[in-house]
Design an enzyme around this catalytic site. Structure first.
Site, mmCIF file in Angstrom:
data_model
loop_
_atom_site.group_PDB
_atom_site.id
_atom_site.type_symbol
_atom_site.label_atom_id
_atom_site.label_comp_id
_atom_site.label_asym_id
_atom_site.label_seq_id
_atom_site.Cartn_x
_atom_site.Cartn_y
_atom_site.Cartn_z
ATOM 1 N N GLY A 70 -3.762 -5.963 2.629
ATOM 2 C CA GLY A 70 -2.884 -5.178 1.789
ATOM 3 C C GLY A 70 -1.937 -6.056 1.003
ATOM 4 N N GLY A 71 -0.954 -5.405 0.360
ATOM 5 C CA GLY A 71 -0.025 -6.152 -0.465
ATOM 6 C C GLY A 71 0.927 -7.013 0.330
ATOM 7 N N THR A 99 -2.185 -8.922 6.207
ATOM 8 C CA THR A 99 -3.623 -8.890 6.466
ATOM 9 C C THR A 99 -3.824 -8.477 7.918
ATOM 10 O OG1 THR A 99 -4.015 -10.638 4.858
ATOM 11 C CG2 THR A 99 -5.756 -10.228 6.457
ATOM 12 N N VAL A 100 -4.821 -7.626 8.152
ATOM 13 C CA VAL A 100 -5.094 -7.122 9.499
ATOM 14 C C VAL A 100 -6.355 -7.807 10.020
ATOM 15 C CG1 VAL A 100 -5.523 -5.095 10.912
ATOM 16 C CG2 VAL A 100 -4.055 -4.916 8.894
ATOM 17 N N LYS A 132 -1.565 -7.733 12.796
ATOM 18 C CA LYS A 132 -1.132 -7.617 11.406
ATOM 19 C C LYS A 132 -0.211 -8.789 11.100
ATOM 20 C CE LYS A 132 -0.963 -3.112 10.315
ATOM 21 N NZ LYS A 132 -0.335 -1.804 10.077
ATOM 22 N N ASP A 162 5.106 6.768 4.816
ATOM 23 C CA ASP A 162 3.890 6.396 4.089
ATOM 24 C C ASP A 162 2.670 7.054 4.750
ATOM 25 O OD1 ASP A 162 2.612 5.156 1.950
ATOM 26 O OD2 ASP A 162 2.008 3.466 3.186
#
Length: 637
Positions: A19-20, A23-24, A39, A132
């Protein structure tokens, strides 16, 4: 990256997503020999960003619920910075599952919505707003349950977007209007996001999907979501009504929090499918098979309903129901045959009925135009040749009943009285001239023009006898607003008064009322055209104090009003150990226990309790204007 060990404990196996901000990875906990999801934040951002990440991780770790993703650990690696360790869910996110189940049956929508609402209920009970909620952050494990993920990280992302770019991006389609407008968070904001997810599961698209971010923002702020029963025919009305309530633009009109939403969904699930716990367990054990079974049952119900509607001649409703059935079984030959049959049958009937109506209307219009022209035109205007002096056209000869032959030399009056029995006052002067405005002349037998009233026309010069017959009539036509027989003098011609133009702007957004009638929302609504006069204006935003103004408009005048609304204050009621010094955003507000709540501005605040010889207790909270929030600092969050 593969094989790298973080903090001497977590070995990275493979990347799961990026993602922004982070990273997972799928990783192995070497100490406990178990798979985990790790994460890791991207490098950069400074110490303040890392500290906020740590606090949000602690907040998420305080939640323990079957439908909330478990947080195992938080750590910092010397080379790569902060990371968060969560349980690894072997399954897929809600967006991927919805693609497998499409079209998602309403029963499955209720199951997934209920599980998600229960997760939010647990968070809201602890004063945590997710901020979110979207399909990508909802994980569905193989065999169940559903897990809500990404508490805290998303909040940090949104805060950075707001402060660095001044615009909210990313999960825009799932953001409530108040979030887009002022950045306000509340449990009702999460409820709105669930409403968007439920809508998307049913319809395959979000409520305000359009032509880009600007179009989406304007639609969310100014338009209600379309009813699900129209967008996705076959959706049960109670489910459509609940989704509409979740998507209300005013947060006060939505379910208050996750618990209230979960209760509503549980009741619907019980009604539509059976005991919620049993239905949920069976569905999550085999989602695709169970959804297929529900779709088949619903298809059969819709097919039977469509047949019944066709039998009763309700073609339009039948088409809507059968098209809903066709979305469930696109290859159904039976539904296609019924849909093909309906247009021919309904088209023949509509054509026959339409032709009959046109024929009746034409005959009736011709009769009406002849009758009204006879009544409106004085008898003395007909010339001996049978032509009307007003139009110059030959009038049809009246039919004379055989039982009453016309006397030799009988004039128009004698012929007319033989058409139908004359009233007792038939010998009086015609009064229809002053009771009705003149009709437009009929040309080429055009019956439609004969029935349409038209403005008064100037008549040609008439014989003296006609003038005498009309002398008792007023010199101007009687308008629809005047009583018949009005004889007041005609008003001199004057141009109509030009309307005034009211231009309004409001910061933040507001619903604009003029004399109690809503004229829409700013910024979409900017101008109102009004007749001259004095008006009472009211600007309403649920997060701000209302503003009322009075404005006087002159004909053709343009008046501008720029209104700044003041956000309402919020209250924070702090619970902390007795004797602790309490601070809000670094400002000391007293010693616990406080006599009452602390008044603060709308938005995010840091609440701290300090005791001698003990570590400080601290929480970050988001408060909503006009509301009170209770914060407990008796234990470390």
């Amino acid at each position: 990256m593969t094989g790298e060990v973080l903090a001497g404990r977590y070995r990275l196996e493979r990347e799961l997503g990026r993602g922004g901000m982070a990273t997972v990875f799928l990783a192995t906990d070497l100490r406990l020999s178990r798979p985990v999801a790790l994460k890791r934040m991207h490098p950069g951002g400074g110490a303040g960003r890392a500290e906020r990440f740590r606090r949000e991780a602690e907040l998420a770790a305080s939640l323990h619920h079957p439908n909330v993703l478990e947080v195992h650990d938080y750590g910092e690696d010397a080379a790569h910075g902060p990371f968060l360790v969560c349980e690894w869910v072997r399954g897929e996110d809600l967006r991927a599952l919805a693609e497998k189940l499409s079209p998602v049956p309403p029963e499955a929508v209720l199951v997934l919505g209920w599980e998600l609402a229960r997760a939010l209920a647990a968070a809201h009970a602890r004063g945590i707003v997710h901020r979110d909620v979207k399909p990508d952050n909802v994980l569905v494990a193989e065999g169940g349950p559903l897990k809500l993920a990404d508490f805290g990280l998303a909040a940090l992302e949104d805060q950075e977007r707001l402060t660095s770019t001044g615009a909210v991006t990313g999960s825009l389609a799932y953001m409530a209007p108040e979030r887009i407008d002022t950045g306000a968070y509340s449990p009702a904001s999460d409820v709105y996001a669930v409403g968007v997810i439920l809508f998307e599961l049913c319809a395959g698209t979000t409520p305000h999907a359009g032509k880009g971010a600007a179009h989406l923002v304007a639609a969310v702020m100014t338009k209600d979501a379309p009813p699900l029963t129209e967008v996705a025919p076959g959706t049960p009305e109670p489910l459509s009504a609940l989704v509409a309530k979740c998507l209300a633009r005013d947060a006060r009109d939505r379910p208050r929090d996750g618990a209230e939403l979960a209760a509503a969904l549980e009741a619907l699930l019980q009604r539509e499918a059976g005991p919620p716990s049993d239905v949920t367990r069976e569905f999550l054990r085999a989602p695709v098979a169970r959804a297929t079974h529900w779709r088949r049952l619903r298809f059969e119900r819709l097919l039977e309903e469509g047949r019944g509607l066709l039998a009763r001649g309700e073609g339009a409703r039948a088409a809507k129901v059968l098209n809903a059935a066709l979305t469930l079984e696109p290859t159904s030959a039976e539904v296609v045959a019924l849909l093909r049959e309906r247009p021919r049958r309904s088209g023949w009937r509509a054509g026959a009925v339409g032709a009959g109506l046109v024929l009746c209307a034409t005959v009736g219009a011709v009769w009406w135009s002849q009758g009204t022209e006879d009544a409106r035109t004085p008898r003395s205007t007909e010339s001996p040749s049978g032509k009307s002096a007003a139009t110059g056209e030959r009038r049809p000869e009246p039919t004379i009943p055989a039982s009453e032959p016309a006397a030799p030399g009988a004039g128009p009056d004698t012929r007319e009285t033989t058409r139908e029995p004359a009233p007792s006052h038939a010998s009086e002067a015609p009064r229809t001239v002053e009771a009705l405005p003149p009709a437009a002349p009929t040309t080429n037998g055009d019956a439609e023009k004969a029935v349409r009233p038209s403005p008064p026309i100037a008549r040609p010069r008439e014989p003296d006898s006609t003038k005498r017959a009309v002398s008792a009539a007023p010199t101007r036509p009687v308008t629809a607003t005047e009583p018949p027989g009005a004889t007041s003098a005609p008003a001199p011609d004057a141009p109509p008064a030009r309307p005034a133009l009211l231009k309004v702007t409001a910061r933040p957004w507001a619903e604009v009322f003029v004399n109690g009638t809503s004229h829409g929302y700013t910024p979409r609504m900017r101008e109102v055209s009004l007749p001259a006069g004095t008006y009472r204006l009211r600007f309403v935003n649920p997060l701000c104090d209302e503003v009322e103004q009075e404005v006087t408009l002159a004909p053709g005048e343009t008046v501008s009003r720029d209104v700044v609304l003041s956000p309402r204050k919020a209250e924070v009621l702090i619970h902390a150990p007795a004797g602790a010094r309490l601070f809000v955003d670094g400002r000391e507000v007293g010693i616990a226990p406080l006599p009452g709540p602390v008044v603060v501005e709308h938005g995010r605040h840091t609440v701290t309790a300090r005791r001698a010889g003990a570590p400080p207790l601290q929480r970050e909270v988001d408060v909503v204007a006009g509301r009170r929030l209770e914060v407990a600092l008796d234990v470390t969050p």
